[in-house]
Design a protein around this motif. Structure first.
Motif, PDB file in Angstrom:
ATOM      1  N   UNK A  70      19.050   4.395  -7.279  1.00 47.01           N
ATOM      2  CA  UNK A  70      18.838   3.047  -7.807  1.00 47.01           C
ATOM      3  C   UNK A  70      18.436   2.081  -6.704  1.00 47.01           C
ATOM      4  N   UNK A  71      18.741   2.424  -5.453  1.00 44.97           N
ATOM      5  CA  UNK A  71      18.379   1.577  -4.312  1.00 44.97           C
ATOM      6  C   UNK A  71      16.959   1.802  -3.823  1.00 44.97           C
ATOM      7  N   UNK A  72      16.393   2.989  -4.098  1.00 42.82           N
ATOM      8  CA  UNK A  72      15.046   3.272  -3.637  1.00 42.82           C
ATOM      9  C   UNK A  72      14.855   4.725  -3.277  1.00 42.82           C
ATOM     10  N   UNK A  73      13.970   4.956  -2.318  1.00 43.72           N
ATOM     11  CA  UNK A  73      13.650   6.297  -1.817  1.00 43.72           C
ATOM     12  C   UNK A  73      14.020   6.326  -0.346  1.00 43.72           C
ATOM     13  N   UNK A  74      14.742   7.359   0.070  1.00 44.31           N
ATOM     14  CA  UNK A  74      15.164   7.471   1.466  1.00 44.31           C
ATOM     15  C   UNK A  74      14.969   8.911   1.926  1.00 44.31           C
ATOM     16  N   UNK A  75      13.772   9.210   2.441  1.00 44.38           N
ATOM     17  CA  UNK A  75      13.435  10.550   2.920  1.00 44.38           C
ATOM     18  C   UNK A  75      13.374  10.537   4.439  1.00 44.38           C
ATOM     19  N   UNK A  76      14.317  11.225   5.056  1.00 41.23           N
ATOM     20  CA  UNK A  76      14.331  11.327   6.515  1.00 41.23           C
ATOM     21  C   UNK A  76      13.308  12.366   6.955  1.00 41.23           C
ATOM     22  N   UNK A  77      12.565  12.037   7.974  1.00 35.87           N
ATOM     23  CA  UNK A  77      11.624  12.952   8.622  1.00 35.87           C
ATOM     24  C   UNK A  77      10.571  13.500   7.656  1.00 35.87           C
ATOM     25  N   UNK A  78       9.840  12.604   7.013  1.00 42.45           N
ATOM     26  CA  UNK A  78       8.747  13.000   6.124  1.00 42.45           C
ATOM     27  C   UNK A  78       7.609  13.585   6.946  1.00 42.45           C
ATOM     28  N   UNK A  79       7.163  14.760   6.549  1.00 48.02           N
ATOM     29  CA  UNK A  79       6.068  15.438   7.237  1.00 48.02           C
ATOM     30  C   UNK A  79       4.773  15.153   6.472  1.00 48.02           C
ATOM     31  N   UNK A  80       3.845  14.466   7.138  1.00 49.09           N
ATOM     32  CA  UNK A  80       2.581  14.053   6.525  1.00 49.09           C
ATOM     33  C   UNK A  80       1.463  14.328   7.530  1.00 49.09           C
ATOM     34  N   UNK A  81       0.359  14.953   7.087  1.00 49.72           N
ATOM     35  CA  UNK A  81      -0.746  15.206   8.016  1.00 49.72           C
ATOM     36  C   UNK A  81      -1.422  13.905   8.455  1.00 49.72           C
ATOM     37  N   UNK A  82      -2.150  13.942   9.564  1.00 50.42           N
ATOM     38  CA  UNK A  82      -2.851  12.740  10.025  1.00 50.42           C
ATOM     39  C   UNK A  82      -3.847  12.237   8.982  1.00 50.42           C
ATOM     40  N   UNK A  83      -4.021  10.929   8.940  1.00 50.22           N
ATOM     41  CA  UNK A  83      -4.975  10.317   8.020  1.00 50.22           C
ATOM     42  C   UNK A  83      -4.386   9.093   7.349  1.00 50.22           C
ATOM     43  N   UNK A  84      -5.165   8.512   6.458  1.00 50.61           N
ATOM     44  CA  UNK A  84      -4.721   7.362   5.675  1.00 50.61           C
ATOM     45  C   UNK A  84      -4.415   7.860   4.271  1.00 50.61           C
ATOM     46  N   UNK A  85      -3.210   7.601   3.812  1.00 54.50           N
ATOM     47  CA  UNK A  85      -2.718   8.144   2.549  1.00 54.50           C
ATOM     48  C   UNK A  85      -2.302   7.008   1.624  1.00 54.50           C
ATOM     49  N   UNK A  86      -2.833   7.025   0.404  1.00 54.94           N
ATOM     50  CA  UNK A  86      -2.512   6.008  -0.586  1.00 54.94           C
ATOM     51  C   UNK A  86      -1.569   6.611  -1.621  1.00 54.94           C
ATOM     52  N   UNK A  87      -0.453   5.928  -1.835  1.00 59.29           N
ATOM     53  CA  UNK A  87       0.588   6.403  -2.740  1.00 59.29           C
ATOM     54  C   UNK A  87       0.907   5.299  -3.745  1.00 59.29           C
ATOM     55  N   UNK A 128       3.533   8.276  13.786  1.00 56.66           N
ATOM     56  CA  UNK A 128       3.449   9.705  14.076  1.00 56.66           C
ATOM     57  C   UNK A 128       4.337  10.440  13.084  1.00 56.66           C
ATOM     58  N   UNK A 129       3.905  11.613  12.652  1.00 56.05           N
ATOM     59  CA  UNK A 129       4.691  12.432  11.743  1.00 56.05           C
ATOM     60  C   UNK A 129       5.556  13.385  12.555  1.00 56.05           C
ATOM     61  N   UNK A 130       6.781  13.637  12.147  1.00 49.77           N
ATOM     62  CA  UNK A 130       7.479  13.143  10.968  1.00 49.77           C
ATOM     63  C   UNK A 130       8.046  11.734  11.185  1.00 49.77           C
ATOM     64  N   UNK A 131       8.208  11.021  10.083  1.00 49.37           N
ATOM     65  CA  UNK A 131       8.751   9.665  10.124  1.00 49.37           C
ATOM     66  C   UNK A 131       9.686   9.482   8.937  1.00 49.37           C
ATOM     67  N   UNK A 132      10.535   8.461   9.005  1.00 51.97           N
ATOM     68  CA  UNK A 132      11.423   8.153   7.891  1.00 51.97           C
ATOM     69  C   UNK A 132      10.639   7.366   6.849  1.00 51.97           C
ATOM     70  N   UNK A 133      10.656   7.853   5.614  1.00 60.80           N
ATOM     71  CA  UNK A 133       9.960   7.208   4.500  1.00 60.80           C
ATOM     72  C   UNK A 133      11.016   6.533   3.642  1.00 60.80           C
TER      73      UNK A 133
END
Length: 145
Positions: free
Chosen positions: A106-123, A62-67
């Motif tokens: 350098x450790x990566x990506x840390x986005x708290x509470x990413x807002x993404x619409x419903x669906x399947x998303x390819x990144x 469910x959105x938002x989620x930690x990315x």
């Protein structure tokens, strides 16, 4: 005096909204057609490892989620955070990198509470190490209503 209080409370409210959810993909971007062609990545590579830590790959969330994406350099090389590119695989491609610049390290990506619409998303995430070796990794996010 009440006008100042109103202005302060408005600024605080807007600031808290930004803290609670950060837009990663907009509804307009999600409505774009999917990118055509195959999303092939190379097999064995000495380039950095890219691992999706949160949410779990192909598991509905469910959105938002930690990315959270982890980068792991190999050998004596280090991750080059300036080389990281994050592309939403739509036609045309949507470069998400500017939205994530402040949460890429350098450790990566840390986005708290990413807002993404419903669906399947390819990144697609591309990252290089200090030896110039590159890794391209394709991730799929599944977001429920």
């Amino acid at each position: 005096m009440s006008l100042i209080k109103f202005a302060i409370s408005t600024v605080l409210f807007l600031s808290s909204a930004i803290i609670f959810a950060a837009p990663l993909i907009s509804a307009k971007e999600a409505a774009l057609p999917a990118a055509s062609g195959t999303l092939a990545t190379r097999g064995i590579s000495r380039g950095p490892a890219v691992k999706l830590n949160s949410p779990e790959a192909d598991t509905p969330v469910m959105s938002p989620f930690d990315f959270k994406v982890a980068f792991e350099a190999r050998g004596d090389a280090k991750i080059d955070p300036a080389s990281v590119k994050v592309i939403y695989m739509k036609s045309p491609f949507v470069d998400l990198t500017p939205r994530l610049k402040s949460v890429i390290s350098t450790n990566g990506i840390d986005l708290a509470k990413a807002d993404v619409p419903p669906g399947t998303h390819t990144i697609r995430i591309s990252v290089k190490d200090t030896d110039g070796r590159e890794t391209n990794s394709v991730l799929t996010l599944v977001v429920n209503k």
